[in-house]
Design an enzyme around this catalytic site. Sequence first.
Site, PDB file in Angstrom:
ATOM      1  N   SER A   1      -8.384   3.702   8.898  1.00 29.67           N
ATOM      2  CA  SER A   1      -9.013   3.362   7.113  1.00 29.67           C
ATOM      3  C   SER A   1      -8.316   2.606   6.028  1.00 29.67           C
ATOM      4  O   SER A   1      -8.686   1.941   5.456  1.00 29.67           O
ATOM      5  CB  SER A   1      -9.388   4.907   6.845  1.00 29.67           C
ATOM      6  OG  SER A   1      -9.488   5.282   5.407  1.00 29.67           O
TER       7      SER A   1
ATOM      8  N   ASP B   1     -15.617   1.719   7.325  1.00 24.55           N
ATOM      9  CA  ASP B   1     -14.829   2.661   5.966  1.00 24.55           C
ATOM     10  C   ASP B   1     -15.676   3.956   4.762  1.00 24.55           C
ATOM     11  O   ASP B   1     -14.836   4.923   5.219  1.00 24.55           O
ATOM     12  CB  ASP B   1     -13.440   2.520   5.553  1.00 24.55           C
ATOM     13  CG  ASP B   1     -12.712   3.712   5.200  1.00 24.55           C
ATOM     14  OD1 ASP B   1     -12.247   3.934   5.978  1.00 24.55           O
ATOM     15  OD2 ASP B   1     -12.366   3.233   3.701  1.00 24.55           O
TER      16      ASP B   1
ATOM     17  N   LYS C   1      -9.011  -1.663   4.987  1.00 31.81           N
ATOM     18  CA  LYS C   1      -9.428  -2.577   3.944  1.00 31.81           C
ATOM     19  C   LYS C   1      -8.817  -2.886   3.381  1.00 31.81           C
ATOM     20  O   LYS C   1      -8.985  -4.312   2.222  1.00 31.81           O
ATOM     21  CB  LYS C   1      -9.652  -1.053   2.806  1.00 31.81           C
ATOM     22  CG  LYS C   1     -11.127  -0.245   2.711  1.00 31.81           C
ATOM     23  CD  LYS C   1     -10.614   0.792   2.051  1.00 31.81           C
ATOM     24  CE  LYS C   1      -9.589   1.706   2.551  1.00 31.81           C
ATOM     25  NZ  LYS C   1     -10.116   3.397   2.178  1.00 31.81           N
TER      26      LYS C   1
ATOM     27  N   HIS D   1       0.550  -1.152  -0.156  1.00 35.64           N
ATOM     28  CA  HIS D   1       0.160  -0.062  -0.443  1.00 35.64           C
ATOM     29  C   HIS D   1       1.117   1.221   0.545  1.00 35.64           C
ATOM     30  O   HIS D   1       1.787   1.118   0.950  1.00 35.64           O
ATOM     31  CB  HIS D   1      -0.519  -0.260   1.914  1.00 35.64           C
ATOM     32  CG  HIS D   1      -1.440   1.077   1.218  1.00 35.64           C
ATOM     33  ND1 HIS D   1      -2.604   1.187   0.427  1.00 35.64           N
ATOM     34  CD2 HIS D   1      -1.044   2.497   1.645  1.00 35.64           C
ATOM     35  CE1 HIS D   1      -3.361   2.481   0.918  1.00 35.64           C
ATOM     36  NE2 HIS D   1      -2.771   3.205   1.534  1.00 35.64           N
TER      37      HIS D   1
ATOM     38  N   ARG E   1     -15.264  11.935   7.452  1.00 33.66           N
ATOM     39  CA  ARG E   1     -14.206  12.156   7.633  1.00 33.66           C
ATOM     40  C   ARG E   1     -14.027  14.164   7.153  1.00 33.66           C
ATOM     41  O   ARG E   1     -13.218  14.914   7.258  1.00 33.66           O
ATOM     42  CB  ARG E   1     -12.908  11.804   8.419  1.00 33.66           C
ATOM     43  CG  ARG E   1     -13.087  10.576   8.889  1.00 33.66           C
ATOM     44  CD  ARG E   1     -11.927   9.772   8.851  1.00 33.66           C
ATOM     45  NE  ARG E   1     -11.087  10.354   8.394  1.00 33.66           N
ATOM     46  CZ  ARG E   1      -9.948   9.411   7.703  1.00 33.66           C
ATOM     47  NH1 ARG E   1     -10.176   7.847   7.483  1.00 33.66           N
ATOM     48  NH2 ARG E   1      -8.346   9.709   7.804  1.00 33.66           N
TER      49      ARG E   1
END
Length: 433
Positions: free
Chosen positions: A188, A166, A192, A87, A173
């Site tokens: 968050s 999320d 995922k 990520h 948010r």
Amino acid sequence: MVSLLMDPIQTIARKRDGGALTKEQIATFVHGYTNGDIPDYQMAALAMAICLRGMDSQETAALTDAMLFSGTVLSKSVDSPPHVDKHSTGGIGDKVSVVLAPLLACCGVRVPMISGRGLGTTGGTLDKLESIPGYRTDLSIQEIRDTVERVGCVISGATAEIAPADKKLYALRDVTATVASIPLITASIMSKKLAENLDALVFDVKCGSGAVMASLDDARSLAQSLVGTGSRLGVKTVAILSDMNQPLGRMIGNAVEIDEAVDVLRGNGPDDLRSLTLALAAELLVLEGVSGTIGESTTRLLSQIDSGAALEKLREMVAAQGGDLNAARERSTATDWCSAQAGFVTKINAGMLGRILIQLGGGRRVLTDRIDRSVGLEMRVRLGDEVQVGQSLVRVFAPRDQFHRIETMLAEAILIGQPPSAINPLILERVEA
Ligand code: URA
């Protein structure tokens, strides 16, 4: 009923006063928010309290866990090869995923990559991949599972079943000034990623003018939070902090970034993109024990590029997702933007280059904007390069009238003058649990 009415208020008040929340309080709140029992205004109040008071590592892991189990976790068979992923916190010109997923799939691990779209100045992998004619990013959970099993890698968007808490909370948010919170960002991202049922995960935490985290201290704190949460939840996790004071690779855009990723898989392409991809992929092979060292892993990965196997794997993944990697990708008219003076590339504002791409229509201001995948920028210089008057600094792919509209922005993005006092290495630090 009384406890349902009382619990959210007590939870918010406890966090407002700087207390730590229990796993049960967090799980009850997230569950209530996801199923609609707890309204947006109470979730917004808790998010703001978390923003101001923070969360310790135990609370962050509990929040991640609650958000993860608000939805589905991809199943995998017990004898399946290791599932791994990467990520990135988002940068300009970051097309690492497109190279890394097929490369790893050639090395005996599986990559069930659930990716996102660009918003703000950073581009999204899904938007880039959609410049490949036919490519589908809306696979169902079953299609994601089948493609990973059959091909070894997949890159698709999150389905409605993945971390629905999320999805709701992120939208909230966004409009309540509660995005900039390390525990909220951690939960968050991790909720995922962990829905992919991973054995190992590597983070590329970007730091600099084109990154969410501009300072090294902030980037390090986020990396520590991500790695700590991964480890607490049983996933081998490592983070690399990488410099984002200039774009990664030469290309910034959508179709042009896919072209550059393909170039790397052909054994060409820019050094920085290739070396960061290899460094991230090698971490995963070591974490999973596929190779003993980073050096051995790198050799193994390079052999998959040299043999053409990794490019073939990308072609196979694209075909499995309905696309054709051989079909022409659109590229708009090229015009060079040239230096008005001689000197050195003193500074590059990578975030500004991201804004220029949005101005050209290649990125979004809001999620509903349509993207023009044919526009883009090619960086012809890097920090510290010496340039002459009239030398091309950036090749702009856009209709001519658009080019004229961004010339002043380009002059702000690239400063020509004295040599820079220092140029950061691409890889700044490594963070492990
Ligand atoms: N990306 C996410 O998925 N969530 C955040 O909160 C920030 C970046």
